[in-house]
Design an enzyme around this catalytic site. Sequence first.
Site, PDB file in Angstrom:
ATOM      1  N   LYS A 221     -11.100 -38.798 -19.147  1.00 36.63           N
ATOM      2  CA  LYS A 221     -10.047 -39.312 -20.020  1.00 36.63           C
ATOM      3  C   LYS A 221      -9.979 -38.518 -21.320  1.00 36.63           C
ATOM      4  O   LYS A 221      -8.896 -38.240 -21.833  1.00 36.63           O
ATOM      5  CB  LYS A 221     -10.283 -40.790 -20.335  1.00 36.63           C
ATOM      6  CG  LYS A 221     -10.293 -41.701 -19.119  1.00 36.63           C
ATOM      7  CD  LYS A 221      -8.940 -41.784 -18.445  1.00 36.63           C
ATOM      8  CE  LYS A 221      -8.972 -42.747 -17.288  1.00 36.63           C
ATOM      9  NZ  LYS A 221      -7.697 -42.789 -16.543  1.00 36.63           N
TER      10      LYS A 221
ATOM     11  N   LYS B 291      -6.787 -39.869  -3.669  1.00 37.76           N
ATOM     12  CA  LYS B 291      -6.984 -41.219  -3.167  1.00 37.76           C
ATOM     13  C   LYS B 291      -5.797 -42.096  -3.567  1.00 37.76           C
ATOM     14  O   LYS B 291      -5.254 -41.959  -4.665  1.00 37.76           O
ATOM     15  CB  LYS B 291      -8.284 -41.789  -3.747  1.00 37.76           C
ATOM     16  CG  LYS B 291      -8.695 -43.131  -3.198  1.00 37.76           C
ATOM     17  CD  LYS B 291     -10.079 -43.519  -3.695  1.00 37.76           C
ATOM     18  CE  LYS B 291     -10.112 -43.818  -5.161  1.00 37.76           C
ATOM     19  NZ  LYS B 291     -11.398 -44.393  -5.612  1.00 37.76           N
TER      20      LYS B 291
ATOM     21  N   LYS C  90      -3.465 -47.166  -8.000  1.00 31.13           N
ATOM     22  CA  LYS C  90      -2.416 -47.728  -8.848  1.00 31.13           C
ATOM     23  C   LYS C  90      -1.945 -46.732  -9.898  1.00 31.13           C
ATOM     24  O   LYS C  90      -0.835 -46.846 -10.411  1.00 31.13           O
ATOM     25  CB  LYS C  90      -2.929 -48.988  -9.550  1.00 31.13           C
ATOM     26  CG  LYS C  90      -3.213 -50.152  -8.619  1.00 31.13           C
ATOM     27  CD  LYS C  90      -3.802 -51.312  -9.399  1.00 31.13           C
ATOM     28  CE  LYS C  90      -4.226 -52.443  -8.476  1.00 31.13           C
ATOM     29  NZ  LYS C  90      -4.890 -53.531  -9.215  1.00 31.13           N
TER      30      LYS C  90
END
Length: 337
Positions: free
Chosen positions: A116, A199, A202
């Site tokens: 991140k 993968k 969401k």
Amino acid sequence: MTSQSRVLSGIQPTGDSMQLGNYLGAVRNWVSMQDGYEAYYCVVDLHSITIEAPEPALLRQRTRIVAAQLLAAGLDPERCTLFVQSHRPEHTQLSWVLECITGFGEANRMTQFKDKSAKSGVDRQGVGLFTYPILQAADILLYQANYVPVGEDQRQHLELTRDLAQRFNAKYGQTFTVPDAFIGTSAAKILDLQDPSAKMSKSRPDAGTIYLADDPAAITRKIKRAVTDADGDIRYDPETKPGLSNLLAIHAAMTGTTPAKVEAGFAGQGYGQLKAAVADSVVAFAQPFASRTRELLEDPAELDRILARGAERARALAGPTLADTYDKVGFLAPAVG
């Protein structure tokens, strides 16, 4: 308390629906583990605010949604303990103790924070993201879990949990069970329908992700538009045919067979026929799942009661673990009366 091995896992309320990869990669195993293990499953709402906290009403709604979907998937509050993380203050209380025995460099090496930070800069990240793996360690150690179902992306966090348990035990005496990873034999790694190098998640574009709350038309449309290849040969080969192999894996998982058997069953047929069958198998599960979820959400008071009972059962383990930890650290116990 039973003599069964104990298992703990959690899921974040970060969206309006569980996606197919969540179910096939994790939740389906949770359901099967209810009978062989003393199972604790947690809606980890504290973790869901580490990056960008949603509006309060939305977070409450999503917490109820994921709880309802877990029940619709087959979790039985009589056979497992299902609760909300923030309903047990022991999680954050233990996390502070563990933070104090975690090295800064140790925390800084955690992959999620590094990823991140690389994308948007360290200065734009909250401290909660930095300490996220330590709170996750507290989630696990509070319940003296023997096993934690993990994917590859969580192995590093489990290793930190093991290190912290061993470090505390070495300094203060036996306190925490050192957990092991549990890799489910029936877990399926489901890939993005539009980008099978990633993968299903969401965080990926909607076109490549199947949500279990999607209507049948949306599910069918996404599967029929799934990326495959040009040679027309139905063959399970994840290396050279990842998109097609992903469809075979989904159909195998939904029908309780293997990709090889699905491949054999579609020998000589076209991709269109395979995609239609995959869509049918997913819809056959998703429709009753969505219906049951709606039923549960129509009675939020009962859903909240189920979660409250789960939190009380969780207290029976979390409370004594925290009290023992505080006593060994040397915190003065509050006077009674």
